[in-house]
Design a protein around this motif. Structure first.
Motif, PDB file in Angstrom:
ATOM      1  N   GLN A  71     -27.455  28.148  88.642  1.00  0.00           N
ATOM      2  CA  GLN A  71     -26.111  28.202  88.064  1.00  0.00           C
ATOM      3  C   GLN A  71     -26.129  28.938  86.724  1.00  0.00           C
ATOM      4  OE1 GLN A  71     -27.590  25.339  89.080  1.00  0.00           O
ATOM      5  NE2 GLN A  71     -26.422  24.802  90.896  1.00  0.00           N
ATOM      6  N   LYS A  72     -25.055  29.683  86.476  1.00  0.00           N
ATOM      7  CA  LYS A  72     -25.005  30.516  85.277  1.00  0.00           C
ATOM      8  C   LYS A  72     -23.706  30.386  84.488  1.00  0.00           C
ATOM      9  CE  LYS A  72     -27.868  34.172  87.363  1.00  0.00           C
ATOM     10  NZ  LYS A  72     -29.049  33.445  87.312  1.00  0.00           N
ATOM     11  N   ILE A  73     -22.704  29.704  85.057  1.00  0.00           N
ATOM     12  CA  ILE A  73     -21.373  29.689  84.440  1.00  0.00           C
ATOM     13  C   ILE A  73     -20.818  28.270  84.394  1.00  0.00           C
ATOM     14  CG2 ILE A  73     -18.961  30.443  84.739  1.00  0.00           C
ATOM     15  CD1 ILE A  73     -20.096  33.004  86.007  1.00  0.00           C
ATOM     16  N   ILE A  74     -20.226  27.915  83.263  1.00  0.00           N
ATOM     17  CA  ILE A  74     -19.443  26.691  83.130  1.00  0.00           C
ATOM     18  C   ILE A  74     -17.997  27.075  83.425  1.00  0.00           C
ATOM     19  CG2 ILE A  74     -18.564  24.939  81.550  1.00  0.00           C
ATOM     20  CD1 ILE A  74     -21.474  24.459  81.837  1.00  0.00           C
ATOM     21  N   ARG A  75     -17.354  26.349  84.338  1.00  0.00           N
ATOM     22  CA  ARG A  75     -15.938  26.590  84.653  1.00  0.00           C
ATOM     23  C   ARG A  75     -15.156  25.321  84.333  1.00  0.00           C
ATOM     24  NH1 ARG A  75     -14.423  28.577  90.475  1.00  0.00           N
ATOM     25  NH2 ARG A  75     -14.902  30.601  89.539  1.00  0.00           N
ATOM     26  N   ILE A  76     -14.150  25.463  83.470  1.00  0.00           N
ATOM     27  CA  ILE A  76     -13.352  24.322  83.032  1.00  0.00           C
ATOM     28  C   ILE A  76     -11.889  24.584  83.381  1.00  0.00           C
ATOM     29  CG2 ILE A  76     -12.755  22.829  81.081  1.00  0.00           C
ATOM     30  CD1 ILE A  76     -15.165  24.279  79.609  1.00  0.00           C
ATOM     31  N   GLN A  77     -11.276  23.619  84.060  1.00  0.00           N
ATOM     32  CA  GLN A  77      -9.838  23.696  84.324  1.00  0.00           C
ATOM     33  C   GLN A  77      -9.163  22.818  83.282  1.00  0.00           C
ATOM     34  OE1 GLN A  77      -8.576  22.490  88.231  1.00  0.00           O
ATOM     35  NE2 GLN A  77      -6.497  23.214  87.896  1.00  0.00           N
ATOM     36  N   LEU A  78      -8.278  23.435  82.488  1.00  0.00           N
ATOM     37  CA  LEU A  78      -7.673  22.709  81.380  1.00  0.00           C
ATOM     38  C   LEU A  78      -6.316  23.279  81.005  1.00  0.00           C
ATOM     39  CD1 LEU A  78      -8.046  24.847  78.883  1.00  0.00           C
ATOM     40  CD2 LEU A  78     -10.300  23.864  78.737  1.00  0.00           C
ATOM     41  N   LYS A  79      -5.627  22.514  80.180  1.00  0.00           N
ATOM     42  CA  LYS A  79      -4.368  22.966  79.582  1.00  0.00           C
ATOM     43  C   LYS A  79      -4.459  22.640  78.102  1.00  0.00           C
ATOM     44  CE  LYS A  79       0.627  22.425  79.693  1.00  0.00           C
ATOM     45  NZ  LYS A  79       1.759  21.675  80.296  1.00  0.00           N
ATOM     46  N   GLY A  80      -4.450  23.679  77.293  1.00  0.00           N
ATOM     47  CA  GLY A  80      -4.547  23.492  75.854  1.00  0.00           C
ATOM     48  C   GLY A  80      -3.196  23.597  75.192  1.00  0.00           C
ATOM     49  N   ASP A  81      -3.228  23.737  73.906  1.00  0.00           N
ATOM     50  CA  ASP A  81      -2.031  23.758  73.076  1.00  0.00           C
ATOM     51  C   ASP A  81      -1.895  25.063  72.291  1.00  0.00           C
ATOM     52  OD1 ASP A  81      -4.194  23.497  71.423  1.00  0.00           O
ATOM     53  OD2 ASP A  81      -3.685  21.491  70.736  1.00  0.00           O
ATOM     54  N   GLY A  82      -2.676  26.065  72.671  1.00  0.00           N
ATOM     55  CA  GLY A  82      -2.679  27.326  71.942  1.00  0.00           C
ATOM     56  C   GLY A  82      -3.754  27.399  70.875  1.00  0.00           C
ATOM     57  N   CYS A  83      -4.486  26.301  70.658  1.00  0.00           N
ATOM     58  CA  CYS A  83      -5.549  26.279  69.647  1.00  0.00           C
ATOM     59  C   CYS A  83      -6.860  26.799  70.232  1.00  0.00           C
ATOM     60  CB  CYS A  83      -5.779  24.853  69.149  1.00  0.00           C
ATOM     61  SG  CYS A  83      -4.421  24.158  68.188  1.00  0.00           S
ATOM     62  N   LYS A  84      -7.762  27.153  69.329  1.00  0.00           N
ATOM     63  CA  LYS A  84      -9.112  27.577  69.691  1.00  0.00           C
ATOM     64  C   LYS A  84     -10.016  26.341  69.689  1.00  0.00           C
ATOM     65  CE  LYS A  84     -12.529  30.998  68.224  1.00  0.00           C
ATOM     66  NZ  LYS A  84     -12.803  31.991  67.194  1.00  0.00           N
ATOM     67  N   TYR A  85     -10.878  26.232  70.700  1.00  0.00           N
ATOM     68  CA  TYR A  85     -11.794  25.107  70.845  1.00  0.00           C
ATOM     69  C   TYR A  85     -13.206  25.621  71.088  1.00  0.00           C
ATOM     70  CZ  TYR A  85      -7.758  22.053  71.481  1.00  0.00           C
ATOM     71  OH  TYR A  85      -6.586  21.365  71.288  1.00  0.00           O
ATOM     72  N   GLN A  86     -14.149  24.704  70.993  1.00  0.00           N
ATOM     73  CA  GLN A  86     -15.528  24.975  71.377  1.00  0.00           C
ATOM     74  C   GLN A  86     -15.890  24.046  72.528  1.00  0.00           C
ATOM     75  OE1 GLN A  86     -18.141  24.300  68.061  1.00  0.00           O
ATOM     76  NE2 GLN A  86     -17.252  25.948  66.841  1.00  0.00           N
ATOM     77  N   PHE A  87     -16.589  24.596  73.535  1.00  0.00           N
ATOM     78  CA  PHE A  87     -17.240  23.766  74.534  1.00  0.00           C
ATOM     79  C   PHE A  87     -18.706  23.804  74.159  1.00  0.00           C
ATOM     80  CE2 PHE A  87     -19.496  23.068  78.548  1.00  0.00           C
ATOM     81  CZ  PHE A  87     -18.955  21.826  78.870  1.00  0.00           C
ATOM     82  N   ARG A  88     -19.338  22.636  74.116  1.00  0.00           N
ATOM     83  CA  ARG A  88     -20.715  22.534  73.653  1.00  0.00           C
ATOM     84  C   ARG A  88     -21.583  21.830  74.676  1.00  0.00           C
ATOM     85  NH1 ARG A  88     -21.507  21.354  67.644  1.00  0.00           N
ATOM     86  NH2 ARG A  88     -20.261  22.980  66.699  1.00  0.00           N
ATOM     87  N   VAL A  89     -22.830  22.247  74.756  1.00  0.00           N
ATOM     88  CA  VAL A  89     -23.808  21.543  75.576  1.00  0.00           C
ATOM     89  C   VAL A  89     -25.069  21.325  74.753  1.00  0.00           C
ATOM     90  CG1 VAL A  89     -22.944  22.455  77.767  1.00  0.00           C
ATOM     91  CG2 VAL A  89     -24.811  23.643  76.608  1.00  0.00           C
ATOM     92  N   LYS A  90     -25.782  20.264  75.125  1.00  0.00           N
ATOM     93  CA  LYS A  90     -27.120  20.026  74.592  1.00  0.00           C
ATOM     94  C   LYS A  90     -28.061  19.937  75.779  1.00  0.00           C
ATOM     95  CE  LYS A  90     -26.238  17.655  70.255  1.00  0.00           C
ATOM     96  NZ  LYS A  90     -26.650  16.501  69.417  1.00  0.00           N
ATOM     97  N   ALA A  91     -29.195  20.598  75.667  1.00  0.00           N
ATOM     98  CA  ALA A  91     -30.216  20.510  76.707  1.00  0.00           C
ATOM     99  C   ALA A  91     -30.937  19.174  76.611  1.00  0.00           C
ATOM    100  CB  ALA A  91     -31.207  21.660  76.574  1.00  0.00           C
ATOM    101  N   ASN A  92     -31.049  18.655  75.415  1.00  0.00           N
ATOM    102  CA  ASN A  92     -31.666  17.360  75.154  1.00  0.00           C
ATOM    103  C   ASN A  92     -30.720  16.613  74.215  1.00  0.00           C
ATOM    104  OD1 ASN A  92     -33.159  15.262  73.870  1.00  0.00           O
ATOM    105  ND2 ASN A  92     -35.067  16.298  74.401  1.00  0.00           N
ATOM    106  N   SER A  93     -30.287  15.434  74.614  1.00  0.00           N
ATOM    107  CA  SER A  93     -29.302  14.711  73.802  1.00  0.00           C
ATOM    108  C   SER A  93     -29.835  14.339  72.420  1.00  0.00           C
ATOM    109  CB  SER A  93     -28.799  13.465  74.532  1.00  0.00           C
ATOM    110  OG  SER A  93     -29.873  12.608  74.834  1.00  0.00           O
ATOM    111  N   ASN A  94     -31.155  14.375  72.226  1.00  0.00           N
ATOM    112  CA  ASN A  94     -31.736  14.094  70.909  1.00  0.00           C
ATOM    113  C   ASN A  94     -31.787  15.323  70.006  1.00  0.00           C
ATOM    114  OD1 ASN A  94     -32.218  11.353  71.456  1.00  0.00           O
ATOM    115  ND2 ASN A  94     -34.078  11.886  72.574  1.00  0.00           N
TER     116      ASN A  94
END
Length: 163
Positions: A71-94
């Motif tokens: 897998q190479k892509i994160i796909r998110i279905q969402l409805k925002g408010d016109g603002c800019k956001y960040q989607f974040r991941v951690k490979a290790n929660s620590n």
């Protein structure tokens, strides 16, 4: 062809306790985020970002381990408010750092796609000089808003997938 992995699919029975809010109050700020499941069965992240006391962000986080194969892509279905956001991941929660993909919302339902290899590492707002995301697992997902201004926000999320 890679297999689709559902990272999170919201519905009316989704426990809101799967997700936890982390605001700038952990550093003395005054922002306030909230998370709930609405009547349509979508996850809703909303609140107000304050710059008071050197604050300026609100986030919502989910921890679970997912193995990445091809897998190479994160796909998110969402409805925002016109603002800019960040989607974040951690490979290790620590890990202290996260890998970030920024996206602008339109105010309409939309599909956001973020390439994993374009997610850059950062810690406390500073980009780190280590490689972009190149790991074989994800242990934490998060949405964050922190646009260096005071603002209300409302982000409705239907699903998060790994393609």
């Amino acid at each position: 062809m890679s297999t689709k992995i559902i990272l999170y699919q919201f519905d009316k029975d989704s426990p809101k306790t799967d997700w936890r809010i982390v605001d700038d109050v952990v550093m003395g700020g005054k922002s306030s985020g909230n998370f709930y499941i609405n009547n349509a069965g979508n996850g809703v992240f909303e609140g107000f970002v304050s710059l008071e006391n050197n604050g300026g962000f609100s986030s919502v986080r989910y921890r679970k381990t997912f193995q990445i194969q091809s897998q190479k892509i994160i796909r998110i279905q969402l409805k925002g408010d016109g603002c800019k956001y960040q989607f974040r991941v951690k490979a290790n929660s620590n890990d202290r750092h996260s890998y970030i993909g920024e996206f602008q919302t339109s105010g309409e339902w939309e599909i956001i796609e973020i390439e994993l290899t374009k997610m850059y590492p950062a810690f406390r707002g500073r980009t780190l000089s280590i490689p972009n995301f190149d790991k074989d697992q994800i242990e934490e997902l998060a949405f964050l808003i922190g646009n260096k201004k005071e603002q209300g926000f409302h982000l409705e999320i239907k699903s998060i997938q790994l393609l």
